[in-house]
Design an enzyme around this catalytic site. Structure first.
Site, PDB file in Angstrom:
ATOM      1  N   HIS A  73      18.056 -17.975 -22.108  1.00 58.14           N
ATOM      2  CA  HIS A  73      19.065 -18.885 -21.564  1.00 58.14           C
ATOM      3  C   HIS A  73      19.731 -18.288 -20.324  1.00 58.14           C
ATOM      4  CE1 HIS A  73      23.434 -20.061 -21.520  1.00 58.14           C
ATOM      5  NE2 HIS A  73      22.837 -21.211 -21.286  1.00 58.14           N
ATOM      6  N   GLU A  76      17.593 -18.896 -17.418  1.00 57.15           N
ATOM      7  CA  GLU A  76      17.721 -20.270 -16.922  1.00 57.15           C
ATOM      8  C   GLU A  76      18.840 -20.321 -15.867  1.00 57.15           C
ATOM      9  OE1 GLU A  76      19.183 -23.203 -19.793  1.00 57.15           O
ATOM     10  OE2 GLU A  76      20.116 -24.044 -17.998  1.00 57.15           O
ATOM     11  N   HIS A  77      19.964 -19.669 -16.161  1.00 58.62           N
ATOM     12  CA  HIS A  77      21.066 -19.626 -15.191  1.00 58.62           C
ATOM     13  C   HIS A  77      20.645 -18.918 -13.897  1.00 58.62           C
ATOM     14  CE1 HIS A  77      24.946 -20.743 -17.347  1.00 58.62           C
ATOM     15  NE2 HIS A  77      24.007 -20.959 -18.248  1.00 58.62           N
ATOM     16  N   GLU A 153      30.629 -19.209 -21.469  1.00 61.51           N
ATOM     17  CA  GLU A 153      29.994 -20.372 -22.091  1.00 61.51           C
ATOM     18  C   GLU A 153      29.939 -20.181 -23.610  1.00 61.51           C
ATOM     19  OE1 GLU A 153      26.244 -21.339 -20.231  1.00 61.51           O
ATOM     20  OE2 GLU A 153      25.713 -22.781 -21.801  1.00 61.51           O
TER      21      GLU A 153
END
Lengths: 449, 449
Positions: A73, A76-77, A153
């Site tokens: 993840h 992905e950023h 997040e």
């Protein structure tokens, strides 16, 4: 910067279970390989001058090395950062400038990036996407800044949300060995340690054309997609071959487990019960299709047994249902859930849900309700033909979890072949209450519930 | 062939918690390194013409690669096979021929091999042990035969024993991320796949002098041990340097979890409740010592609160107690347990145990019971001085889990310094019932208990 959608990815696989396996329009779905090993799927849809462009990498959180949870993840950023050819944010601005939209999401089995634009911009999208496949600039500064973003997040999406905290610990309990045990966003203490060396190794290993699937759905022809893809993605060098995606699998489960979170922020109690069941990729022929129809009949909507019995007839539940996450690389979960209404107790709702499961496992389903469930799938299919991105998602998720184009196309026929006996059989085989995991979300005042 | 003692290894770490940190006799414990990096500890004990010879490898089940569970224990078995210099069984026969004994065990953090013989045979033991450190013959035949043995061991020790099955699933539930989650013997489906390539890679990486600790306790001098060790182990080439043993650690736990196994073979119900707590290696100064004393006061024996309250006064429990496994590389577990007597219900026993924990967490312990607990440790220490192998085990387990000789030697002083407030503080900090994992073993007829 760009908020990721890893939570949505979970919902996505649910939606897929009720969407069809047909190409939009009457267009034939085409698939081919580029010379560097990149798979391409083209789904013609000429109703509007729009194209959905997606790149799916066959890398998800369940592929992460031990102790590096969250890196899929995180990556992905990082893909939205500067490359040797484009400044950070330039790709986003280019999409906005032409009135398009773009985003990305990470799940257990894949990471995907997508843009929806006018067909004339397809080449430009491919050029940007092919660029960031290999040319990211990963500095310590970039890593540190974006790591702070994912930590925040996690704090806001998980740690401040009792339901999300419970779901994490239910997953860690349900899965005794398989990596779906680990949250996609990562464990905080491991996310904090993710560094540039980790990111670089991850990028070089997984972000390669031979580990990616390009899905283009929309007002295009296969010839046009192929020509553009060869000019962009085709120029990217093939990466090292990856070993087969063989991950630790579940041992036999022999116990009933519960996970309870009591929190003052909870107003209505709720429960979920989960079982480990085969996915489309791991199931024997027909079993996953039967599980899909079982979920639909048991708790797939307003016509389901759980809804009719608990919400409509008994009036004890505010909500009750079931779902099956079939589009996964490894064994997956079948889930039932419920929450009480008015003065009803959570325990009563749970007992009523258990009774409906037992009723199917021992008595089966009727031919009539099976046909109606199949019909509901067909209707969902018709709706999905109207949604270009649903079609793209369905092919992408299937190809990223060990399936192929034909699996998607033949899926409605396989659903139609499921018999009532097969539905009863999977209920009896898999939904055993003494081999299940139940999560309870309780308000502070009902701690003893 | 040689039955391994991986189960015993768990008991062992318990015993260590109540054994002393002194050399037997008044002998000074000596430690030094061989040129190839092998650590040596010599514990003189001249009361009898006996020597305990142990080699501890810093490799346990928690170091295994993903999907290869059981390989550490499997390798313990393979170490009894043929080498390029000795046939299979030759080492065992040599030990028996001189009236000695030998065995081996595997735990989460280490694998150890030991012989007890007359001092005149020490050189021969070292020669055999140094030989199998590097010269094993690993053929497909050897692998297949011994794999069948460990599979059968799993079937007989775990799968046919409801309590063992429950313990495995409690561990897999208690540990959300840390590898202590995985059984030492391995998950069946992964054990079945262990192969020659896995074994060879494991052997070459971990079975090296620089990853081993030699412990010699008995009627020997450091000079004699050093000379013999240099002639045997000293000839083995140093292996590649290993990275630090940094493994995935636990996230914060936020839920209460239960694991229930109901089985017709169970006659008396029982429960255990566990918490994740720091080990000697991970704790802040004094915390692990306080946890040791908390376990002793709460449930360490007949004088403990749990025994006195539940077994003697209330008469509701057949058994009740507590223990702390402090000698571990990573965070470890603190456990309480109980079983009802006569007509008492399991739920009553559990509630009474919980009440005793709450009483310590809120009211603390008295200075008098703390002193008595420390005294019991001192007595256990005196008993242990009589047991040469306990001394050897204590040093071996400590050195294999990140400690050193001084940690063992200073341990009694650190225990003596613990205050009543510190015991209360660790109880309040770690033994929270809403952040715990409870296992229930239930007879078929009490399924609803």
């Amino acid at each position: 910067m760009k908020p990721s959608e890893w939570l949505r990815a979970t919902l996505l696989t649910l939606a897929l279970a009720t969407t069809p396996a047909l190409a939009a329009d009457d267009g034939t779905v085409t698939n081919f390989l580029l010379d560097n090993g990149m798979e391409v799927v083209v789904i013609p849809d000429h109703r509007a001058p729009i194209v959905t462009h997606m790149v799916w990498y066959k890398i998800g959180s369940a592929d992460e090395p031990p102790g590096k949870s969250g890196i899929a993840h995180f990556f992905e950023h990082l893909m939205f950062k500067a490359t040797t050819n484009h400044a950070a944010g330039e790709f986003d601005r280019a999409v906005s400038a032409i009135g398009g939209s773009n985003n990305a999401f990470t799940s257990y089995d894949y990471t995907a990036f997508h843009e929806t634009v006018a067909p004339s911009a397809l080449g430009e999208m491919m050029s940007f996407e092919a660029d960031r496949m290999r040319n990211l600039i990963l500095t310590d500064d970039v890593i540190k800044t974006e790591r702070d973003v994912i930590l925040e997040e996690r704090r806001s999406r998980i740690d401040s949300n009792p339901q999300a905290v419970l779901e994490e610990e239910v997953d860690a309990t349900l899965w005794q060995n398989q990596p779906y045990r680990i949250p996609v966003i990562g464990w905080m203490q491991e996310m904090e340690q993710l560094n540039r060396a980790d990111a670089k190794a991850f990028y070089d290993k997984y972000y390669t054309p031979n580990n990616a699937v390009l899905i283009v759905a929309g007002d295009v022809t296969p010839e046009m997609v192929k020509a553009l893809a060869e000019k962009t993605y085709g120029k990217v060098a093939r990466g090292p071959d990856l070993p087969p995606r063989i991950r630790p699998v579940e041992p036999e489960q022999n116990t009933k487990r519960t996970v309870t979170l009591t929190d003052a922020r909870v107003s209505v109690p709720a429960f979920t019960t989960q079982w480990v069941v085969p996915s489309y990729h791991t199931a024997k022929p027909g079993e996953a299709e039967a599980l899909d129809l079982l979920a639909e009949i048991l708790g797939g909507g307003n016509r389901s047994r759980l809804y009719q019995q608990l919400v409509v007839k008994q009036g004890i539940a505010a909500t009750a249902g079931a779902y099956f996450q079939g589009t996964m690389l490894d064994a997956t979960n079948f889930t039932v859930y419920g929450a009480p209404r008015g003065d009803a107790r959570l325990a009563d709702v749970e007992a009523a849900v258990d009774a409906e499961i037992a009723r199917i496992a021992s008595g089966g389903v009727t031919d009539s309700e099976l046909e109606k469930a199949k019909d509901r799938y067909v209707r969902a299919m018709i709706f999905a033909r109207d949604k270009q991105d649903d079609m793209a998602n369905m092919y992408g998720a299937t190809l990223a979890t060990g399936g192929n184009v034909r699996d998607v196309q033949e899926w409605p026929d396989r659903i139609r072949k499921v018999t009532a006996d097969e539905v009863k059989a999977v209920a009896a085989r898999y939904l055993k209450l003494d081999h299940s995991t139940t999560g309870y979300l309780l308000p502070q005042t009902q701690a003893g519930n």
